[in-house]
Design an enzyme around this catalytic site. Sequence first.
Site, PDB file in Angstrom:
ATOM      1  CB  CYS A  42       5.687   2.225  10.594  1.00 41.14           C
ATOM      2  SG  CYS A  42       4.343   1.374   9.879  1.00 41.14           S
ATOM      3  CG  HIS A  64       0.247  -7.006   4.934  1.00 44.84           C
ATOM      4  ND1 HIS A  64       0.640  -6.720   6.545  1.00 44.84           N
ATOM      5  CD2 HIS A  64       0.522  -6.026   4.438  1.00 44.84           C
ATOM      6  CE1 HIS A  64       1.200  -5.632   6.473  1.00 44.84           C
ATOM      7  NE2 HIS A  64       1.043  -5.100   5.257  1.00 44.84           N
ATOM      8  CG  ASN A 114      -2.311   3.374  10.996  1.00 47.40           C
ATOM      9  OD1 ASN A 114      -2.846   4.419  10.627  1.00 47.40           O
ATOM     10  ND2 ASN A 114      -1.264   3.232  11.338  1.00 47.40           N
ATOM     11  CB  ALA A 170      -0.949   0.003   1.339  1.00 50.42           C
ATOM     12  CB  THR A 171       4.347   1.797   1.394  1.00 49.27           C
ATOM     13  OG1 THR A 171       3.884   1.772   2.695  1.00 49.27           O
ATOM     14  CG2 THR A 171       5.317   3.064   1.427  1.00 49.27           C
ATOM     15  CB  THR A 186       7.828 -10.105 -13.758  1.00 53.14           C
ATOM     16  OG1 THR A 186       8.475  -9.817 -14.895  1.00 53.14           O
ATOM     17  CG2 THR A 186       7.050 -11.417 -13.938  1.00 53.14           C
ATOM     18  CD  GLN A 198      -5.069  -0.921   9.505  1.00 55.57           C
ATOM     19  OE1 GLN A 198      -5.751  -2.014   9.939  1.00 55.57           O
ATOM     20  NE2 GLN A 198      -3.937  -1.207   9.686  1.00 55.57           N
TER      21      GLN A 198
END
Length: 361
Positions: free
Chosen positions: A308, A190, A144, A72-73, A226, A172
């Site tokens: 983080c 994830h 989050n 997502a970053t 790829t 989220q």
Amino acid sequence: MIYLDYQATTPLAPEAREAMLRWLDGPDGSSFGNPHSPHRLGRQAEAAVEVARERVAALFPPGGRVIFTGSATEALNLALRGCAPAREGRTTAISAIEHSAVLDTALDLRGNTTILPVDRDGLIDPQVPLPDDVGLVSVMQVNNEIGTIQPTADIYARVKTAGALFVCDAVQAAGKVPIAEADLIAVSAHKFHGPKGIGALWVRGDVELRPLITGGGQEGGSRSGTLSPALCAGMGAAAKLALERMEEDAAHVAGLWCHALQLFGDWQLNGSAQARWKGNLNIRREGIDVARLMSDVRQAMFSAGSACASESGKPSRILGALGLTPEEARGSVRIGFGRYTTADELDAAAQMINHAAAQQG
Ligand code: PLP
């Protein structure tokens, strides 16, 4: 071990694992194709990627396109940096409680950035003044750290009237609640029981996007490189499952929430109790040092803030934005639960956490 850190990541769903295995190793060696190769092996892999894309697309508003990314970053970087043609020369506005993937990226863009404040409940005012020359607004759907759900529908309507673009970090929210309307939306597998290493950016049809990663022209030229059929298949299976189970999962989480509120009755809630994803219990207690609490309670995995930010040792900037003092922020824990959490696990963790907290006074 009791896992109570569902905002940092979620356990891989067995169904997602199963969907991935086929693309990691076929017994006859027939599943390792490059999805961008034109021969039969490649086309099989491509078909798996496209099935996954449709399943992921079902999370989003109708129409638009899904671009697979590595996280997502990356999706948020692509959204904020990639829409330069619409945004350049105009002000970018983001909420004060955005994830660093949005904050640091917005601050790195050329031009002005305005921070939109939140109130004591961790909510942005839907009528918050926007800069006159606003070109892009980024407001997350579910926070989050504190789980608050932002009034993104109202803000999106105002952003459209202002002729600007609206980016929503729905990391989220995805798979838990219907995703908000926006022009560009980022999600991460994830966080909804899919694999790590894959995210997606949804883009409304008419939004022009410049690629960050150039090369072979994959993903319609928006993101070269790829694709991994296994990661795509895992994300697709996780998305399908999350949509099928959305009500069941939400009811399970709501039950755990009520139970947790009783177990942690001596603690105070951070952020709105109503406008909130209930799998996020962010609570504080006076005189607690959370770093010590976490080392005392080794059997339960919970968080002192976002994964983080927790390494920096600094009090959470999100709790600071709500007006909490550094001491209040340092005495706050985030207990995150979801699909696979049981009430017994909550009971056991609460006993350990409350006992360790009482030892601290
Ligand atoms: N946005 C929010 C709200 C998050 O919680 C996270 C992950 O913690 C991210 C963005 C970044 O997601 P990823 O891990 O896929 O880069």
